[in-house]
Design an enzyme around this catalytic site. Structure first.
Site, PDB file in Angstrom:
ATOM      1  N   VAL A 174       0.857  -1.176   0.000  1.00 57.20           N
ATOM      2  CA  VAL A 174       0.000   0.000   0.000  1.00 57.20           C
ATOM      3  C   VAL A 174       0.896   1.231   0.000  1.00 57.20           C
ATOM      4  O   VAL A 174       1.923   1.265   0.686  1.00 57.20           O
ATOM      5  CB  VAL A 174      -0.913   0.028   1.244  1.00 57.20           C
ATOM      6  N   CYS A 175       0.510   2.230  -0.797  1.00 55.18           N
ATOM      7  CA  CYS A 175       1.230   3.500  -0.805  1.00 55.18           C
ATOM      8  C   CYS A 175       2.713   3.275  -1.129  1.00 55.18           C
ATOM      9  O   CYS A 175       3.062   2.495  -2.006  1.00 55.18           O
ATOM     10  CB  CYS A 175       1.015   4.206   0.532  1.00 55.18           C
ATOM     11  N   THR A 176       3.601   3.927  -0.399  1.00 59.56           N
ATOM     12  CA  THR A 176       5.036   3.831  -0.685  1.00 59.56           C
ATOM     13  C   THR A 176       5.656   2.521  -0.201  1.00 59.56           C
ATOM     14  O   THR A 176       6.849   2.299  -0.401  1.00 59.56           O
ATOM     15  CB  THR A 176       5.787   5.012  -0.081  1.00 59.56           C
TER      16      THR A 176
ATOM     17  N   THR B 284       1.460   3.495  -6.553  1.00 58.13           N
ATOM     18  CA  THR B 284       1.880   3.973  -5.238  1.00 58.13           C
ATOM     19  C   THR B 284       1.263   5.351  -5.032  1.00 58.13           C
ATOM     20  O   THR B 284       0.432   5.799  -5.830  1.00 58.13           O
ATOM     21  CB  THR B 284       3.423   4.005  -5.136  1.00 58.13           C
TER      22      THR B 284
ATOM     23  N   GLY C 160      -2.667   2.439  -4.182  1.00 59.87           N
ATOM     24  CA  GLY C 160      -2.209   3.829  -4.186  1.00 59.87           C
ATOM     25  C   GLY C 160      -2.036   4.356  -2.768  1.00 59.87           C
ATOM     26  O   GLY C 160      -1.860   3.601  -1.819  1.00 59.87           O
TER      27      GLY C 160
END
Length: 223
Positions: free
Chosen positions: A98-100, A118, A148
């Site tokens: 998830v994300c970074t 991301t 994202g």
């Protein structure tokens, strides 16, 4: 199903707690929270997390999930953390972030040649870990699922829940959580935010992204 979340200092708590809330409700789910030690792990929002396992005693995972956060700068350069992600990623049925958190997968060599997403502020940097950036809230490439930024982790988790347990189970979990987004305004992506808002956030992120680029370069040299 054994579901393992990686914990590291200064992770974004919603990157973790959003997917956790959904995936922990899957039938037969067993969740492990893995960290370098059993010491409490600080997040970016006061909340402190208690690992259930260290890297050494974590059971083999079926689904590996890596959250993001500013702490990735150190996590993706930490040899023990990257080795753990490589080990579990090699045998997991689902390799996810998830994300970074995607960049920890990247530092472990698990995004090479894969489509991925991301957080919008870091999106183009995915090329530096050999991934193909795709602008979407959730991206699947084989057994690799990436989400994202931050709140996208909830949509990401429902995508996984559908894949694992079927649409009816995922819908039931959604109803139980009353996940029915109706934001007061639509500014949650660069495509929807008004120009002044987008420019202000881009300026705010600029020093942070530059520091991340330096950390990523070092991480990729170590890998």
């Amino acid at each position: 199903m054994n579901i393992t979340f990686l914990l590291f200092p200064n992770l974004t708590q919603l990157d973790f707690t959003g997917p956790l809330q959904v995936l922990s409700r899957l039938p037969g789910a067993r969740v492990a929270l893995a960290a370098k030690s059993l010491a409490p792990v600080p997040t970016d929002a006061v909340l402190t997390l208690n690992p259930t396992h260290s890297f050494d005693d974590c059971p083999p995972t079926d689904l590996l999930c890596i959250p993001g956060g500013f702490g990735i700068d150190d996590a993706m350069r930490d040899e023990e953390t990257v080795a753990f992600v490589k080990r579990e990623g090699a045998r997991a049925n689902y390799v996810t972030s998830v994300c970074t958190g995607a960049f920890i997968l990247g530092a472990a060599g698990l995004l090479a040649g894969k489509k991925a997403t991301t957080h919008w502020a870091y999106h183009d940097e995915l090329k530096r870990v050999g991934a193909e950036p795709v602008k979407a809230r959730v991206v699947r490439d084989g057994n690799v699922f990436t989400g994202g930024g931050v709140t996208a982790g909830i949509d990401f988790a429902f995508t996984l829940a559908t894949e694992i347990a079927g649409e009816e189970v995922a819908k039931a979990i959604q109803l139980g959580l009353e996940y029915d987004p109706a934001p007061p305004f639509y500014a949650g992506s660069p495509d929807k935010a008004e120009t002044p808002v987008f420019e202000a956030m881009t300026e705010r992120y600029a020093p942070r992204v530059e520091a991340f680029r330096v950390a990523l370069a070092k991480a990729m040299k170590q890998s």
